[in-house]
Design a protein around this motif. Sequence first.
Motif, PDB file in Angstrom:
ATOM      1  N   SER A   1       2.621   7.063  -6.764  1.00 48.15           N
ATOM      2  CA  SER A   1       1.653   8.008  -7.319  1.00 48.15           C
ATOM      3  C   SER A   1       1.937   9.454  -6.934  1.00 48.15           C
ATOM      4  CB  SER A   1       0.234   7.633  -6.851  1.00 48.15           C
ATOM      5  OG  SER A   1       0.134   7.716  -5.431  1.00 48.15           O
ATOM      6  N   ILE A   2       2.952   9.683  -6.112  1.00 44.40           N
ATOM      7  CA  ILE A   2       3.268  11.039  -5.654  1.00 44.40           C
ATOM      8  C   ILE A   2       4.342  11.645  -6.555  1.00 44.40           C
ATOM      9  CG2 ILE A   2       4.197  12.427  -3.752  1.00 44.40           C
ATOM     10  CD1 ILE A   2       3.104  10.409  -1.812  1.00 44.40           C
TER      11      ILE A   2
ATOM     12  N   ALA B   1       9.492   2.972  -4.494  1.00 48.05           N
ATOM     13  CA  ALA B   1       8.280   2.181  -4.732  1.00 48.05           C
ATOM     14  C   ALA B   1       8.523   1.109  -5.782  1.00 48.05           C
ATOM     15  CB  ALA B   1       7.143   3.108  -5.162  1.00 48.05           C
TER      16      ALA B   1
ATOM     17  N   MET C   1       0.830  -1.199   0.000  1.00 48.42           N
ATOM     18  CA  MET C   1       0.000   0.000   0.000  1.00 48.42           C
ATOM     19  C   MET C   1       0.871   1.258   0.000  1.00 48.42           C
ATOM     20  SD  MET C   1      -2.914   1.167   2.757  1.00 48.42           S
ATOM     21  CE  MET C   1      -1.670   1.373   4.051  1.00 48.42           C
ATOM     22  N   VAL C   2       1.919   1.262   0.811  1.00 51.01           N
ATOM     23  CA  VAL C   2       2.828   2.404   0.856  1.00 51.01           C
ATOM     24  C   VAL C   2       3.564   2.562  -0.471  1.00 51.01           C
ATOM     25  CG1 VAL C   2       4.894   3.327   1.968  1.00 51.01           C
ATOM     26  CG2 VAL C   2       3.096   2.294   3.355  1.00 51.01           C
TER      27      VAL C   2
ATOM     28  N   LEU D   1       6.215  16.306  -3.521  1.00 47.52           N
ATOM     29  CA  LEU D   1       6.754  15.832  -2.250  1.00 47.52           C
ATOM     30  C   LEU D   1       7.885  16.748  -1.778  1.00 47.52           C
ATOM     31  CD1 LEU D   1       6.848  13.698  -0.026  1.00 47.52           C
ATOM     32  CD2 LEU D   1       8.384  12.353  -1.477  1.00 47.52           C
TER      33      LEU D   1
ATOM     34  N   VAL E   1      10.130   8.392  -3.717  1.00 45.57           N
ATOM     35  CA  VAL E   1       9.300   8.072  -4.887  1.00 45.57           C
ATOM     36  C   VAL E   1       9.898   6.896  -5.664  1.00 45.57           C
ATOM     37  CG1 VAL E   1       8.443   8.960  -7.073  1.00 45.57           C
ATOM     38  CG2 VAL E   1       8.425  10.426  -5.049  1.00 45.57           C
TER      39      VAL E   1
ATOM     40  N   MET F   1       2.470   1.712  -3.496  1.00 47.15           N
ATOM     41  CA  MET F   1       1.543   2.278  -4.465  1.00 47.15           C
ATOM     42  C   MET F   1       1.325   3.766  -4.211  1.00 47.15           C
ATOM     43  SD  MET F   1      -1.323  -0.746  -4.790  1.00 47.15           S
ATOM     44  CE  MET F   1      -2.283   0.224  -5.941  1.00 47.15           C
ATOM     45  N   LEU F   2       1.272   4.151  -2.943  1.00 48.66           N
ATOM     46  CA  LEU F   2       1.104   5.569  -2.611  1.00 48.66           C
ATOM     47  C   LEU F   2       2.327   6.372  -3.028  1.00 48.66           C
ATOM     48  CD1 LEU F   2      -0.546   7.794  -1.217  1.00 48.66           C
ATOM     49  CD2 LEU F   2       0.562   7.153   0.938  1.00 48.66           C
ATOM     50  N   ALA F   3       3.516   5.837  -2.748  1.00 48.41           N
ATOM     51  CA  ALA F   3       4.750   6.555  -3.104  1.00 48.41           C
ATOM     52  C   ALA F   3       4.908   6.674  -4.609  1.00 48.41           C
ATOM     53  CB  ALA F   3       5.960   5.838  -2.506  1.00 48.41           C
TER      54      ALA F   3
END
Length: 313
Positions: free
Chosen positions: A141-142, A194, A134-135, A147, A191, A137-139
């Motif tokens: 997409s940023i 990920a 989950m982390v 950031l 970033v 996928m979040l990273a």
Amino acid sequence: MIRYILQRLAGMIVVMFLVVTIVFVIVRVTPGDPAAVMLGPDATAQDVAQLRTRLGLDQSIAVQYVFYIGQLLKGDLGQSIFLNMPVTSALLDRAEPTFFLTIFSLAIASLIALPIGIYAAYRRGSFVDQAAMMVAMLAASIPSFWLGLILMQFFAVRLNIFPVSGYGGPGASFGERMYHLTLPAFALGLVSSALILRFTRASMLDVLGDDYIRTARAKGLIERRVVLKHALKNALIPILTVLGLTAAVLISGAVVTETVFGLPGVGNLVVSAVLRRDYPVIQGALLVIAALYVLINFAIDMLYLLVDPRVRY
């Protein structure tokens, strides 16, 4: 093995020739006259024509291309229109911040992604595994520049722990320069981690279920030795591939981050050259970045020979 190396070298030459041609054409067909931009809006048509003649821009595209290829074969990337200095010197003057930013960012990404990816694969399906994915996928997409702005606002403006921008003064020490690179390196590294994390986990999952892993466990080897020596060693090829690609992406991706943090690197130089229509600098920077891509891929291919002896055959 020699045949393999020669094939890779031949491929590098072909790729670089295509890159040179594509970069030359794209830069030339882009709307805008660098001579008019350089002289400003008050310049007369005669002044613009004289400058175009002096820069060789009045020649046909084919003549300019042949002349440019001849320059490259001599190791000359041309002369910057606005900086009035060789492109090679301009790139070397800006190379240090970009180089250390790339290395620093890759180190941060590896330190974050490799241990988490290995442990997530070992504990497949657990809460740690799901949280790590989950982390990741979040990273992924940023955007790194967004950031970077968030980190700058929190750690530099509010907490005043790190500097907002810059690379230190002319006489700054190595430690001070790394201190200035901390926030941009962390923005890029987080970033980039990920992709490395996901590849590490997937590669480890592929080998953890193989027969030789079960055999190693049946022999009574401790889990740490089974995972780190037997499994990780055989999962290194995809991991090395993504590390090499990440390093290459970081070199080109530093353009926006350097602009956000005001770093005097190659990325900032490229942005300025694009705004000024400085053809030689744009071409030289793109060619150097493309060459680094090719060299990094070649280095990764050579590492394959060390990691997996089967590649030699």
